[in-house]
Design a protein around this motif. Structure first.
Motif, PDB file in Angstrom:
ATOM      1  N   GLY A  97       1.743   0.050  -5.213  1.00 52.82           N
ATOM      2  CA  GLY A  97       2.827  -1.593  -5.115  1.00 52.82           C
ATOM      3  C   GLY A  97       3.342  -0.943  -3.859  1.00 52.82           C
ATOM      4  O   GLY A  97       4.498  -2.360  -3.426  1.00 52.82           O
ATOM      5  N   GLU A  98       3.388   0.048  -3.009  1.00 49.63           N
ATOM      6  CA  GLU A  98       4.010   0.593  -2.304  1.00 49.63           C
ATOM      7  C   GLU A  98       3.378   0.149  -0.757  1.00 49.63           C
ATOM      8  O   GLU A  98       3.656   1.021   0.154  1.00 49.63           O
ATOM      9  CB  GLU A  98       4.587   1.974  -2.399  1.00 49.63           C
ATOM     10  N   GLY A  99       1.915  -0.044  -0.842  1.00 52.47           N
ATOM     11  CA  GLY A  99       1.068  -0.209  -0.280  1.00 52.47           C
ATOM     12  C   GLY A  99       0.398   1.603   0.670  1.00 52.47           C
ATOM     13  O   GLY A  99       0.153   1.519   1.761  1.00 52.47           O
ATOM     14  N   ARG A 100       0.718   2.570  -0.470  1.00 57.36           N
ATOM     15  CA  ARG A 100       0.216   3.545   0.236  1.00 57.36           C
ATOM     16  C   ARG A 100      -1.284   3.617   0.171  1.00 57.36           C
ATOM     17  O   ARG A 100      -1.477   2.484  -0.791  1.00 57.36           O
ATOM     18  CB  ARG A 100       1.000   5.145  -0.580  1.00 57.36           C
ATOM     19  N   ILE A 101      -1.653   4.980   1.299  1.00 54.02           N
ATOM     20  CA  ILE A 101      -3.467   4.626   1.054  1.00 54.02           C
ATOM     21  C   ILE A 101      -3.005   6.425  -0.257  1.00 54.02           C
ATOM     22  O   ILE A 101      -2.284   7.230  -0.279  1.00 54.02           O
ATOM     23  CB  ILE A 101      -3.630   5.868   2.183  1.00 54.02           C
ATOM     24  N   ILE A 102      -3.838   6.040  -1.055  1.00 55.31           N
ATOM     25  CA  ILE A 102      -3.688   7.014  -2.419  1.00 55.31           C
ATOM     26  C   ILE A 102      -4.754   8.038  -2.300  1.00 55.31           C
ATOM     27  O   ILE A 102      -6.118   7.508  -1.921  1.00 55.31           O
ATOM     28  CB  ILE A 102      -3.940   6.192  -3.603  1.00 55.31           C
ATOM     29  N   ARG A 103      -4.389   9.777  -2.825  1.00 53.11           N
ATOM     30  CA  ARG A 103      -5.782  10.442  -2.865  1.00 53.11           C
ATOM     31  C   ARG A 103      -5.858  10.930  -4.183  1.00 53.11           C
ATOM     32  O   ARG A 103      -4.118  11.346  -4.642  1.00 53.11           O
ATOM     33  CB  ARG A 103      -5.061  11.461  -1.649  1.00 53.11           C
ATOM     34  N   ALA A 104      -6.441  11.314  -4.659  1.00 53.49           N
ATOM     35  CA  ALA A 104      -6.409  11.436  -6.928  1.00 53.49           C
ATOM     36  C   ALA A 104      -7.766  11.913  -6.688  1.00 53.49           C
ATOM     37  O   ALA A 104      -9.236  12.012  -5.606  1.00 53.49           O
ATOM     38  CB  ALA A 104      -6.190  10.253  -6.993  1.00 53.49           C
ATOM     39  N   ALA A 126      -1.486  11.715  -9.739  1.00 52.68           N
ATOM     40  CA  ALA A 126      -2.142  12.624 -10.125  1.00 52.68           C
ATOM     41  C   ALA A 126      -2.250  11.865 -11.939  1.00 52.68           C
ATOM     42  O   ALA A 126      -2.524  11.996 -12.995  1.00 52.68           O
ATOM     43  CB  ALA A 126      -0.594  13.682 -10.716  1.00 52.68           C
ATOM     44  N   SER A 127      -1.595  10.663 -12.011  1.00 51.24           N
ATOM     45  CA  SER A 127      -1.759   9.385 -12.757  1.00 51.24           C
ATOM     46  C   SER A 127      -1.944   7.721 -12.636  1.00 51.24           C
ATOM     47  O   SER A 127      -1.841   7.807 -11.871  1.00 51.24           O
ATOM     48  CB  SER A 127      -0.798   9.681 -14.104  1.00 51.24           C
ATOM     49  N   ARG A 128      -2.739   7.148 -13.841  1.00 51.09           N
ATOM     50  CA  ARG A 128      -2.454   5.741 -13.909  1.00 51.09           C
ATOM     51  C   ARG A 128      -1.217   5.272 -13.396  1.00 51.09           C
ATOM     52  O   ARG A 128      -1.120   4.364 -12.209  1.00 51.09           O
ATOM     53  CB  ARG A 128      -2.804   5.220 -14.818  1.00 51.09           C
ATOM     54  N   ASP A 129       0.007   5.905 -13.565  1.00 53.98           N
ATOM     55  CA  ASP A 129       1.235   5.352 -13.646  1.00 53.98           C
ATOM     56  C   ASP A 129       1.204   5.634 -12.084  1.00 53.98           C
ATOM     57  O   ASP A 129       1.696   4.437 -11.109  1.00 53.98           O
ATOM     58  CB  ASP A 129       2.098   5.995 -14.297  1.00 53.98           C
ATOM     59  N   ASP A 130       1.116   6.462 -11.025  1.00 55.11           N
ATOM     60  CA  ASP A 130       1.089   7.207 -10.453  1.00 55.11           C
ATOM     61  C   ASP A 130       0.063   5.943  -8.990  1.00 55.11           C
ATOM     62  O   ASP A 130       1.035   6.243  -8.322  1.00 55.11           O
ATOM     63  CB  ASP A 130       0.549   8.463  -9.811  1.00 55.11           C
ATOM     64  N   ILE A 131      -1.062   5.132  -8.963  1.00 62.42           N
ATOM     65  CA  ILE A 131      -1.472   4.657  -8.506  1.00 62.42           C
ATOM     66  C   ILE A 131      -0.792   3.245  -8.766  1.00 62.42           C
ATOM     67  O   ILE A 131      -1.297   2.960  -7.419  1.00 62.42           O
ATOM     68  CB  ILE A 131      -2.810   4.787  -8.974  1.00 62.42           C
ATOM     69  N   GLU A 132      -0.655   2.892  -9.859  1.00 60.74           N
ATOM     70  CA  GLU A 132      -0.203   1.582  -9.665  1.00 60.74           C
ATOM     71  C   GLU A 132       1.325   1.470  -8.521  1.00 60.74           C
ATOM     72  O   GLU A 132       1.179   0.666  -8.274  1.00 60.74           O
ATOM     73  CB  GLU A 132       0.353   1.148 -10.687  1.00 60.74           C
ATOM     74  N   ARG A 133       1.901   2.745  -9.305  1.00 61.63           N
ATOM     75  CA  ARG A 133       2.825   2.637  -7.934  1.00 61.63           C
ATOM     76  C   ARG A 133       3.612   2.631  -6.856  1.00 61.63           C
ATOM     77  O   ARG A 133       3.655   1.708  -5.698  1.00 61.63           O
ATOM     78  CB  ARG A 133       4.495   3.896  -8.805  1.00 61.63           C
ATOM     79  N   LEU A 134       2.015   3.720  -6.176  1.00 59.51           N
ATOM     80  CA  LEU A 134       1.767   4.214  -4.721  1.00 59.51           C
ATOM     81  C   LEU A 134       1.383   2.714  -4.374  1.00 59.51           C
ATOM     82  O   LEU A 134       1.696   2.461  -3.269  1.00 59.51           O
ATOM     83  CB  LEU A 134       0.720   5.176  -4.793  1.00 59.51           C
TER      84      LEU A 134
END
Ligand SMILES: [Zn+2]
Length: 489
Positions: free
Chosen positions: A430-437, A420-428
């Motif tokens: 870093g964890e190697g997740r596929i991100i939906r946003a 939901a945020s820039r922080d989320d994107i950077e954290r996820l």
């Protein structure tokens, strides 16, 4: 069939492979080597040798796609490998997209050629001059053609067998239509072709429309199949493109419509990465014992391993041969491994090659009129009465495909997280997740995300409708779509 039926030439079982979730690179290199799929020692960077165990799978994948394409009205053709320089330059956007990666042929013997030749990186500029000779009237449309060939691109990034090479196997279609409606409906058909075959291969995928700045050079819109690799990266395995009239205009392809007007057809092209599909198949299903494959893809569907004991060697062999004949007559690709290797060595070999079903026959099986049936995907054994064996194998063939496909989809679903945020994107990231946003659709945001996280905006799903319910997770501007971001191979 070769004398060893596809058995590996080395007989000594080695240590299990590393865990592919932990060390995918080593796992992959070892599988390619131990299953005798790909030999990387050819001596030209980015070029590899496909050994028989790989080519048998490759041929099967080609057949599956070609069958689907032909039943959708596509006809086979074969264009030359070389493209005259003058033709290659005619669609400027396209040329810019490939320029840095093109191999040229400049000499023959000692003499320079009159005209430099391009080794095809893809074949739009090879086919369109021909389409201008073949298409005259609305009755020549739609035209649907495909070829199964290798293409050549001087990749500057690190090359990796099957994933990124300077030569790769693929299928390319080149289709022309009287109007946009026909062409766009072909795009949907292409997506269906890919879905059908990838389902039969048990693969899981995201079907996305690429963002405008990320299209195929010369395309109006591009759609892609992204498969998930065990390390969390995604791999583009097929793409289909709506080309509008870019190429037909550049190459003067015209037809006279029903009202007598001369117009440019609308065109599409569909690229199916066969090398990459093989890589996805290997990586998605394999485990620390080697390949895991559904029926129809492995060198054999069923391997019979006799386990002779003193005194009943003949009975065991007789039952093994009888079963082999019966299953072959029933249409199974069956192989009786009567080599002198130990049963343990045989188990290791056929596991490594991903043979989906194995039948073990020893004294108990002869006396009890049953067989021990082993399934590769779960590495479990069950007793099956002799008379039930054929039915059980038919059922098992479906069970294995469903099982490995379900596992692949579960992994894909579990790999996706919402940001939901820039922080989320950077954290996820870093964890190697596929991100939906939620996403604004601006190139600038995509560039920044790439720079800060290494992630790419892969596009919006076309198989599922997803509407944004907030602002762009990166920049906070109004969002126009929901996109998926991932590290791409
Ligand atoms: Zn944004």
């Amino acid at each position: 069939m070769p004398a060893n039926g596809g058995a590996l030439s080395s007989t000594a079982p080695e240590a299990p492979l590393p865990d592919k979730e932990v060390d995918l690179g080593t796992w992959y290199d070892e599988v390619l080597k131990r299953a005798e799929l790909i030999d990387v020692r050819y001596g030209v960077k980015g070029f590899v040798v496909y050994r028989p165990n790989a080519m048998r799978i490759v041929k099967r994948i080609y057949e599956m796609f070609e069958g689907e394409l032909e039943s959708g009205g596509h006809l086979p053709m074969l264009l030359p490998l070389v493209i005259p320089m003058a033709n290659f330059r005619r669609e400027t956007e396209h040329v810019k997209g490939f320029e840095d990666q093109v191999f040229y042929i400049t000499e023959a013997g000692e003499k320079p050629l009159d005209e430099k030749l391009v080794v095809r990186p893809t074949s739009e500029t090879a086919i369109y001059p021909m389409l201008s000779l073949w298409i005259h009237s609305y009755s020549d449309l739609p035209l649907r053609l495909y070829q199964s060939v290798a293409v050549y691109r001087h990749e500057t990034k690190a090359t990796r067998p099957l994933l990124r090479g300077r030569e790769f196997l693929w299928i390319e279609t080149h289709d022309a239509f009287a109007d946009e409606v026909g062409a766009k409906s072909q795009i949907m058909d292409d997506l269906q072709v890919a879905k059908k075959v990838y389902d039969e291969l048990g693969l899981a995928f995201l079907v996305v429309e690429r963002e405008p700045y990320d299209k195929f050079p010369g395309a109006e819109s591009s759609y892609a199949y992204d498969a998930l690799l065990p390390n969390g990266n995604v791999l583009q395995i097929a793409t289909t493109h709506y080309l509008g009239d870019h190429f037909t205009k550049a190459f003067d392809v015209t037809f006279v419509d029903r009202d007598g007007n001369r117009r440019n057809p609308r065109s599409t092209c569909f690229g199916i990465g066969i090398s990459r599909t093989l890589a996805a198949l290997i990586m998605t299903h394999g485990d620390k014992y080697g390949l895991v494959l559904p029926f129809g893809l492995s060198v054999h569907d069923v391997v019979i391993v006799p386990i002779p004991h003193k005194g009943i060697v003949e009975d065991v062999m007789a039952k093994a041969r009888q079963l082999e004949d019966k299953l072959r007559a029933a249409g199974f690709n069956v192989y009786l491994d009567d080599s002198e290797d130990t049963p343990g060595d045989k188990f290791y070999h056929w596991d490594m090659l991903g043979v989906p079903a194995r039948i073990e026959i020893g004294r108990r099986e002869v006396e009890g009129k049953f067989v021990t049936l082993y399934r590769r995907d779960e590495r479990t054994r069950e007793k099956v009465k002799d008379e039930d064996l054929q039915d059980r194998l038919h059922a098992l063939s479906k069970e294995i495909l469903n099982n490995i496909r379900d596992r692949a989809w579960e992994r894909l679903r579990n790999s996706i997280s919402d940001a939901a945020s820039r922080d989320d994107i950077e954290r996820l990231a870093g964890e190697g997740r596929i991100i939906r946003a939620n996403f604004c659709g601006r190139d600038e945001c995509a560039q920044e995300i790439k720079e800060k996280t290494g992630y790419e905006v892969r596009g919006r799903r076309v198989d599922v409708e997803e509407k944004p319910d907030g602002n762009c997770a990166w920049c906070g501007r109004p969002a126009s779509r929901v996109v998926y971001m991932a590290k791409a191979y």
